[in-house]
Design a protein around this motif. Structure first.
Motif, PDB file in Angstrom:
ATOM      1  N   PHE A   1       0.831  -1.204   0.000  1.00 41.52           N
ATOM      2  CA  PHE A   1       0.000   0.000   0.000  1.00 41.52           C
ATOM      3  C   PHE A   1       0.871   1.263   0.000  1.00 41.52           C
ATOM      4  O   PHE A   1       0.641   2.190  -0.785  1.00 41.52           O
ATOM      5  CB  PHE A   1      -0.929  -0.029   1.221  1.00 41.52           C
ATOM      6  N   PHE A   2       1.871   1.287   0.869  1.00 43.27           N
ATOM      7  CA  PHE A   2       2.748   2.449   0.921  1.00 43.27           C
ATOM      8  C   PHE A   2       3.587   2.591  -0.352  1.00 43.27           C
ATOM      9  O   PHE A   2       3.817   3.703  -0.841  1.00 43.27           O
ATOM     10  CB  PHE A   2       3.639   2.427   2.163  1.00 43.27           C
ATOM     11  N   MET A   3       4.020   1.470  -0.910  1.00 43.04           N
ATOM     12  CA  MET A   3       4.783   1.549  -2.162  1.00 43.04           C
ATOM     13  C   MET A   3       3.899   2.056  -3.302  1.00 43.04           C
ATOM     14  O   MET A   3       4.368   2.799  -4.170  1.00 43.04           O
ATOM     15  CB  MET A   3       5.395   0.190  -2.525  1.00 43.04           C
ATOM     16  N   MET A   4       2.640   1.674  -3.313  1.00 40.97           N
ATOM     17  CA  MET A   4       1.739   2.145  -4.369  1.00 40.97           C
ATOM     18  C   MET A   4       1.494   3.650  -4.240  1.00 40.97           C
ATOM     19  O   MET A   4       1.339   4.345  -5.243  1.00 40.97           O
ATOM     20  CB  MET A   4       0.416   1.380  -4.363  1.00 40.97           C
ATOM     21  N   GLN A   5       1.524   4.158  -3.025  1.00 44.58           N
ATOM     22  CA  GLN A   5       1.440   5.613  -2.859  1.00 44.58           C
ATOM     23  C   GLN A   5       2.672   6.279  -3.471  1.00 44.58           C
ATOM     24  O   GLN A   5       2.571   7.352  -4.079  1.00 44.58           O
ATOM     25  CB  GLN A   5       1.311   5.981  -1.385  1.00 44.58           C
ATOM     26  N   GLN A   6       3.812   5.620  -3.342  1.00 43.75           N
ATOM     27  CA  GLN A   6       5.023   6.167  -3.951  1.00 43.75           C
ATOM     28  C   GLN A   6       4.928   6.105  -5.476  1.00 43.75           C
ATOM     29  O   GLN A   6       5.353   7.036  -6.165  1.00 43.75           O
ATOM     30  CB  GLN A   6       6.261   5.434  -3.436  1.00 43.75           C
ATOM     31  N   MET A   7       4.362   5.019  -6.007  1.00 37.23           N
ATOM     32  CA  MET A   7       4.180   4.924  -7.461  1.00 37.23           C
ATOM     33  C   MET A   7       3.224   6.024  -7.935  1.00 37.23           C
ATOM     34  O   MET A   7       3.453   6.658  -8.958  1.00 37.23           O
ATOM     35  CB  MET A   7       3.610   3.556  -7.865  1.00 37.23           C
ATOM     36  N   ARG A   8       2.173   6.273  -7.176  1.00 37.85           N
ATOM     37  CA  ARG A   8       1.208   7.320  -7.532  1.00 37.85           C
ATOM     38  C   ARG A   8       1.890   8.693  -7.587  1.00 37.85           C
ATOM     39  O   ARG A   8       1.537   9.526  -8.417  1.00 37.85           O
ATOM     40  CB  ARG A   8       0.065   7.349  -6.518  1.00 37.85           C
ATOM     41  N   SER A   9       2.875   8.910  -6.729  1.00 43.75           N
ATOM     42  CA  SER A   9       3.523  10.232  -6.669  1.00 43.75           C
ATOM     43  C   SER A   9       4.272  10.572  -7.957  1.00 43.75           C
ATOM     44  O   SER A   9       4.562  11.731  -8.217  1.00 43.75           O
ATOM     45  CB  SER A   9       4.468  10.321  -5.464  1.00 43.75           C
ATOM     46  N   PHE A  10       4.565   9.574  -8.805  1.00 41.69           N
ATOM     47  CA  PHE A  10       5.242   9.854 -10.072  1.00 41.69           C
ATOM     48  C   PHE A  10       4.349  10.694 -10.987  1.00 41.69           C
ATOM     49  O   PHE A  10       4.831  11.544 -11.724  1.00 41.69           O
ATOM     50  CB  PHE A  10       5.623   8.571 -10.807  1.00 41.69           C
ATOM     51  N   ASN A  11       3.039  10.411 -10.968  1.00 41.59           N
ATOM     52  CA  ASN A  11       2.086  11.163 -11.786  1.00 41.59           C
ATOM     53  C   ASN A  11       0.684  10.952 -11.195  1.00 41.59           C
ATOM     54  O   ASN A  11      -0.068  10.091 -11.665  1.00 41.59           O
ATOM     55  CB  ASN A  11       2.124  10.711 -13.245  1.00 41.59           C
ATOM     56  N   PRO A  12       0.344  11.735 -10.154  1.00 43.33           N
ATOM     57  CA  PRO A  12      -0.934  11.545  -9.463  1.00 43.33           C
ATOM     58  C   PRO A  12      -2.158  11.663 -10.379  1.00 43.33           C
ATOM     59  O   PRO A  12      -3.118  10.905 -10.225  1.00 43.33           O
ATOM     60  CB  PRO A  12      -0.950  12.635  -8.396  1.00 43.33           C
ATOM     61  N   VAL A  13      -2.129  12.591 -11.319  1.00 38.07           N
ATOM     62  CA  VAL A  13      -3.280  12.779 -12.193  1.00 38.07           C
ATOM     63  C   VAL A  13      -3.499  11.518 -13.043  1.00 38.07           C
ATOM     64  O   VAL A  13      -4.620  10.977 -13.122  1.00 38.07           O
ATOM     65  CB  VAL A  13      -3.106  14.030 -13.088  1.00 38.07           C
ATOM     66  N   MET A  14      -2.450  11.027 -13.679  1.00 39.92           N
ATOM     67  CA  MET A  14      -2.569   9.824 -14.506  1.00 39.92           C
ATOM     68  C   MET A  14      -2.993   8.636 -13.663  1.00 39.92           C
ATOM     69  O   MET A  14      -3.865   7.854 -14.064  1.00 39.92           O
ATOM     70  CB  MET A  14      -1.254   9.524 -15.217  1.00 39.92           C
ATOM     71  N   PHE A  15      -2.401   8.489 -12.498  1.00 39.65           N
ATOM     72  CA  PHE A  15      -2.713   7.377 -11.612  1.00 39.65           C
ATOM     73  C   PHE A  15      -4.199   7.393 -11.250  1.00 39.65           C
ATOM     74  O   PHE A  15      -4.898   6.368 -11.340  1.00 39.65           O
ATOM     75  CB  PHE A  15      -1.855   7.448 -10.344  1.00 39.65           C
ATOM     76  N   ASP A  16      -4.691   8.560 -10.866  1.00 34.74           N
ATOM     77  CA  ASP A  16      -6.099   8.679 -10.473  1.00 34.74           C
ATOM     78  C   ASP A  16      -7.037   8.441 -11.641  1.00 34.74           C
ATOM     79  O   ASP A  16      -8.103   7.830 -11.491  1.00 34.74           O
ATOM     80  CB  ASP A  16      -6.365  10.035  -9.825  1.00 34.74           C
ATOM     81  N   GLU A  17      -6.649   8.902 -12.830  1.00 32.07           N
ATOM     82  CA  GLU A  17      -7.463   8.661 -14.015  1.00 32.07           C
ATOM     83  C   GLU A  17      -7.551   7.169 -14.315  1.00 32.07           C
ATOM     84  O   GLU A  17      -8.602   6.641 -14.645  1.00 32.07           O
ATOM     85  CB  GLU A  17      -6.903   9.412 -15.236  1.00 32.07           C
ATOM     86  N   LEU A  18      -6.408   6.475 -14.188  1.00 35.50           N
ATOM     87  CA  LEU A  18      -6.403   5.034 -14.416  1.00 35.50           C
ATOM     88  C   LEU A  18      -7.220   4.294 -13.364  1.00 35.50           C
ATOM     89  O   LEU A  18      -7.921   3.327 -13.669  1.00 35.50           O
ATOM     90  CB  LEU A  18      -4.964   4.513 -14.459  1.00 35.50           C
ATOM     91  N   CYS A  19      -7.156   4.765 -12.124  1.00 37.45           N
ATOM     92  CA  CYS A  19      -7.978   4.162 -11.068  1.00 37.45           C
ATOM     93  C   CYS A  19      -9.455   4.318 -11.386  1.00 37.45           C
ATOM     94  O   CYS A  19     -10.242   3.392 -11.176  1.00 37.45           O
ATOM     95  CB  CYS A  19      -7.667   4.794  -9.710  1.00 37.45           C
ATOM     96  N   ALA A  20      -9.819   5.479 -11.880  1.00 39.15           N
ATOM     97  CA  ALA A  20     -11.227   5.742 -12.203  1.00 39.15           C
ATOM     98  C   ALA A  20     -11.727   4.822 -13.299  1.00 39.15           C
ATOM     99  O   ALA A  20     -12.922   4.486 -13.354  1.00 39.15           O
ATOM    100  CB  ALA A  20     -11.409   7.202 -12.589  1.00 39.15           C
ATOM    101  N   LEU A  21     -10.821   4.404 -14.183  1.00 40.92           N
ATOM    102  CA  LEU A  21     -11.209   3.498 -15.273  1.00 40.92           C
ATOM    103  C   LEU A  21     -11.432   2.063 -14.786  1.00 40.92           C
ATOM    104  O   LEU A  21     -12.095   1.282 -15.458  1.00 40.92           O
ATOM    105  CB  LEU A  21     -10.151   3.491 -16.371  1.00 40.92           C
ATOM    106  N   LYS A  22     -10.861   1.741 -13.665  1.00 43.99           N
ATOM    107  CA  LYS A  22     -10.982   0.376 -13.128  1.00 43.99           C
ATOM    108  C   LYS A  22     -12.295   0.266 -12.449  1.00 43.99           C
ATOM    109  O   LYS A  22     -12.966  -0.472 -12.113  1.00 43.99           O
ATOM    110  CB  LYS A  22      -9.849   0.039 -12.158  1.00 43.99           C
TER     111      LYS A  22
END
Length: 84
Positions: free
Chosen positions: A63-84
């Motif tokens: 969970f904490f590592m995925m937060q670090q992955m999200r920090s690379f591009n929060p907008v893209m990450f959130d958009e991809l989450c919304a598609l799931k």
């Protein structure tokens, strides 16, 4: 939900670099897969009891590592989450 503060995420990326964080995420995911597999087997086959706490501890690391992955591009990450 617990979140790592943005300042800490930026410091981690600057200090370790994105490639090192990706490698660490791979390792944490691998550890989670291993313990989740053992947890499942312990319940299905009544083998060595693997406590839920062990599996959840690894899930927290992921969970904490995925937060670090999200920090690379929060907008893209959130958009991809919304598609799931």
């Amino acid at each position: 939900m617990i979140e790592i503060p943005k300042e800490i995420l930026k410091t981690l990326e600057k200090y370790y670099g994105s490639q090192a964080q990706i490698r660490q995420a791979i390792g944490e995911c691998g550890e989670f897969i291993g313990i989740a597999h053992n947890f499942d087997r312990s319940k299905r086959f009544k083998t060595r009891d693997v406590p839920l706490s062990e599996m959840l501890e690894e899930a927290v690391d992921v969970f904490f590592m995925m937060q670090q992955m999200r920090s690379f591009n929060p907008v893209m990450f959130d958009e991809l989450c919304a598609l799931k």
